[in-house]
Motif scaffolding. Structure first.
Motif, mmCIF file in Angstrom:
data_model
loop_
_atom_site.group_PDB
_atom_site.id
_atom_site.type_symbol
_atom_site.label_atom_id
_atom_site.label_comp_id
_atom_site.label_asym_id
_atom_site.label_seq_id
_atom_site.Cartn_x
_atom_site.Cartn_y
_atom_site.Cartn_z
ATOM 1 N N GLY A 155 0.789 -1.227 0.000
ATOM 2 C CA GLY A 155 0.000 0.000 0.000
ATOM 3 C C GLY A 155 0.817 1.270 0.000
ATOM 4 N N MET A 156 2.145 1.166 -0.159
ATOM 5 C CA MET A 156 3.007 2.344 -0.181
ATOM 6 C C MET A 156 3.254 2.736 -1.636
ATOM 7 N N THR A 157 2.388 3.573 -2.194
ATOM 8 C CA THR A 157 2.452 3.870 -3.614
ATOM 9 C C THR A 157 3.471 4.953 -3.947
ATOM 10 N N VAL A 158 3.934 5.692 -2.950
ATOM 11 C CA VAL A 158 4.906 6.752 -3.177
ATOM 12 C C VAL A 158 6.180 6.445 -2.401
ATOM 13 N N ASP A 159 7.282 6.361 -3.134
ATOM 14 C CA ASP A 159 8.603 6.093 -2.573
ATOM 15 C C ASP A 159 9.472 7.271 -2.986
ATOM 16 N N ALA A 160 10.042 7.977 -2.024
ATOM 17 C CA ALA A 160 10.781 9.197 -2.354
ATOM 18 C C ALA A 160 12.116 9.249 -1.637
ATOM 19 N N ASN A 161 13.107 9.812 -2.318
ATOM 20 C CA ASN A 161 14.390 10.131 -1.708
ATOM 21 C C ASN A 161 14.413 11.631 -1.439
ATOM 22 N N LEU A 162 14.613 11.985 -0.189
ATOM 23 C CA LEU A 162 14.633 13.388 0.214
ATOM 24 C C LEU A 162 16.074 13.790 0.504
ATOM 25 N N TRP A 163 16.570 14.755 -0.258
ATOM 26 C CA TRP A 163 17.942 15.242 -0.086
ATOM 27 C C TRP A 163 17.876 16.570 0.658
ATOM 28 N N LEU A 164 18.451 16.599 1.855
ATOM 29 C CA LEU A 164 18.340 17.761 2.728
ATOM 30 C C LEU A 164 19.700 18.419 2.957
ATOM 31 N N SER A 165 19.689 19.728 3.044
ATOM 32 C CA SER A 165 20.859 20.484 3.484
ATOM 33 C C SER A 165 20.542 21.033 4.870
ATOM 34 N N VAL A 166 21.195 20.458 5.883
ATOM 35 C CA VAL A 166 20.907 20.779 7.278
ATOM 36 C C VAL A 166 22.127 21.453 7.910
ATOM 37 N N PRO A 167 21.949 22.497 8.708
ATOM 38 C CA PRO A 167 23.102 23.096 9.392
ATOM 39 C C PRO A 167 23.880 22.039 10.168
ATOM 40 N N PRO A 168 25.221 22.053 10.111
ATOM 41 C CA PRO A 168 26.020 21.004 10.767
ATOM 42 C C PRO A 168 25.659 20.780 12.232
ATOM 43 N N GLY A 169 25.312 21.846 12.930
ATOM 44 C CA GLY A 169 24.981 21.712 14.341
ATOM 45 C C GLY A 169 23.689 20.959 14.605
ATOM 46 N N ARG A 170 22.856 20.807 13.571
ATOM 47 C CA ARG A 170 21.580 20.112 13.725
ATOM 48 C C ARG A 170 21.546 18.788 12.968
ATOM 49 N N LEU A 171 22.658 18.417 12.332
ATOM 50 C CA LEU A 171 22.670 17.242 11.478
ATOM 51 C C LEU A 171 22.360 15.965 12.253
ATOM 52 N N ALA A 172 23.044 15.731 13.366
ATOM 53 C CA ALA A 172 22.827 14.507 14.151
ATOM 54 C C ALA A 172 21.401 14.446 14.691
ATOM 55 N N GLU A 173 20.900 15.563 15.176
ATOM 56 C CA GLU A 173 19.529 15.611 15.711
ATOM 57 C C GLU A 173 18.511 15.296 14.621
ATOM 58 N N ALA A 174 18.704 15.891 13.440
ATOM 59 C CA ALA A 174 17.773 15.651 12.333
ATOM 60 C C ALA A 174 17.835 14.198 11.878
ATOM 61 N N GLY A 175 19.034 13.633 11.797
ATOM 62 C CA GLY A 175 19.171 12.240 11.383
ATOM 63 C C GLY A 175 18.477 11.290 12.338
ATOM 64 N N ARG A 176 18.650 11.523 13.631
ATOM 65 C CA ARG A 176 18.010 10.652 14.629
ATOM 66 C C ARG A 176 16.488 10.786 14.584
ATOM 67 N N ALA A 177 15.995 12.002 14.402
ATOM 68 C CA ALA A 177 14.543 12.216 14.349
ATOM 69 C C ALA A 177 13.928 11.503 13.150
ATOM 70 N N LEU A 178 14.570 11.595 11.996
ATOM 71 C CA LEU A 178 14.046 10.923 10.810
ATOM 72 C C LEU A 178 14.135 9.403 10.951
ATOM 73 N N ALA A 179 15.216 8.912 11.546
ATOM 74 C CA ALA A 179 15.386 7.467 11.717
ATOM 75 C C ALA A 179 14.279 6.873 12.585
ATOM 76 N N ALA A 180 13.721 7.667 13.491
ATOM 77 C CA ALA A 180 12.681 7.171 14.390
ATOM 78 C C ALA A 180 11.289 7.236 13.764
ATOM 79 N N HIS A 181 11.158 7.829 12.591
ATOM 80 C CA HIS A 181 9.834 8.000 11.992
ATOM 81 C C HIS A 181 9.418 6.719 11.271
ATOM 82 N N PRO A 182 8.178 6.261 11.450
ATOM 83 C CA PRO A 182 7.755 4.970 10.880
ATOM 84 C C PRO A 182 7.691 4.932 9.352
ATOM 85 N N GLN A 183 7.643 6.086 8.673
ATOM 86 C CA GLN A 183 7.581 6.065 7.214
ATOM 87 C C GLN A 183 8.966 6.028 6.564
ATOM 88 N N VAL A 184 10.005 6.192 7.358
ATOM 89 C CA VAL A 184 11.361 6.303 6.818
ATOM 90 C C VAL A 184 12.017 4.927 6.749
#
Length: 334
Positions: A238-267
């Motif tokens: 039932g997952m009809t949309v598969d997307a690669n999201l390329w983000l430019s994140v400030p270095p100071g927030r990179l680890a936080e953003a990576g961990r937050a996305l890794a915890a999301h059930p759609q990722v």
């Protein structure tokens, strides 16, 4: 004349999809446990698994330790002349050192992951791809850090109680890598092709007692070396949309953003990368509206300066396995 199309999600029924979800949690779960958790007979589970496997729709394979393979891997974005994309994608998918290949929406770009040594990398990037007249441009990103990989994604069709019953215990964290002998290596090689092979089948193939195989499997599992991946076309879930999201994140927030996305059930994958974008996330969504909500509600708070959304038109190869829909026929694993 209008051509009737079939929704891939309807090609598996609800039990098929829940069975796939169960194997996402534990690819080596015994039929008896699967039957008990899903509330059906062992015979039904055995029959359904055999059909999914024989049609090539589902394969459960063994994955190497995630960090060992991911860090230093290459993410390729290959631009191809219109009309030549399928041939180039098939050539990449045929390579053992390319476990992931996607055709991107628009028909002129291929996304691929390459896991190889320096010599293999140089041959591919400096000789083979430039020597192909169909390839017009290649962009390469190196993986610097892994936050989550494909083995961690679950389709979410099971209840919390079912998930708890099927989730294996956490492996031990040894001070040093587990020493592997020839038998261990042979077991891992056999399971790499089919991670659901029974202890009896493995014992027969390797010519050793079944009790020895069971003991070795417990040892390998405790060391975290039996990571499995239930490989299936996401459209069937039932997952009809598969997307690669390329983000430019400030270095100071990179680890936080990576961990937050890794915890999301759609990722189903999050990587810190080299290049103009320093974070890549692969996400499954049921439709485009869900992808829009993901962008506005999940990505927006992460503080990305720039986001590029690349839609996957068709997944060709995932975790080393060529993907197949029912009725398409079986393809090689590459």
């Amino acid at each position: 004349m209008q051509t009737e199309t079939t929704d891939p999600a309807t090609l598996l029924d609800n039990l098929d999809r829940r069975l796939v979800c169960a194997l996402q949690l534990d690819g080596r779960a015994e039929p008896g446990l699967l039957a008990q958790v899903l509330g059906v007979s062992v015979r039904t589970v055995t029959r359904r698994l055999a059909r999914l496997r024989e049609t090539g729709v589902l394969r459960v394979v063994l994955l190497p330790p995630a960090v060992d393979e991911a860090v230093g891997a290459l993410l390729l974005r290959v631009r191809v002349l219109r009309g030549r994309v399928t041939a180039v994608a098939d050539a990449l998918a045929a390579r053992a050192d390319v476990p992931f290949v996607d055709l991107m929406l628009g028909g002129q770009e291929i996304s691929a992951v390459v896991v190889t040594d320096q010599a293999g990398r140089d041959r591919l990037l400096y000789r083979q791809l430039p020597g192909t007249d169909a390839v017009t441009e290649t962009t390469v990103h190196a993986v610097l850090h892994l936050f989550a990989d494909a083995a961690q994604w679950q389709a979410g069709l099971l209840t919390e109680a079912q998930v708890a019953a099927l989730t294996p215990g956490q492996p031990e964290q040894p001070d040093r890598p587990l020493p592997l002998d020839q038998l261990d290596g042979s077991l891992l090689a056999e399971l790499g092709e089919d991670a659901r092979r029974s202890a009896a089948a493995l014992a027969q193939a390797l010519g050793v007692p079944e009790s020895t195989v069971r003991r070795r499997l417990r040892r390998l599992a405790a060391a975290g070396l039996l990571r499995t991946h239930a490989t299936v076309d996401p459209r069937l879930l039932g997952m009809t949309v598969d997307a690669n999201l390329w983000l430019s994140v400030p270095p100071g927030r990179l680890a936080e953003a990576g961990r937050a996305l890794a915890a999301h059930p759609q990722v189903h994958g999050v990587l810190a990368t080299s290049g103009p974008h320093n974070l890549m996330a692969a996400v499954f969504c049921p439709d485009y509206d869900a992808l829009y909500r993901f962008t506005t509600e999940v990505l927006a708070p992460l503080g990305a300066d720039r986001v590029e959304t690349a839609i996957v038109a068709r997944a060709v190869k995932r975790a080393g396995v060529r993907l197949t829909l029912p009725g398409e026929g079986r393809r090689g694993s590459g």
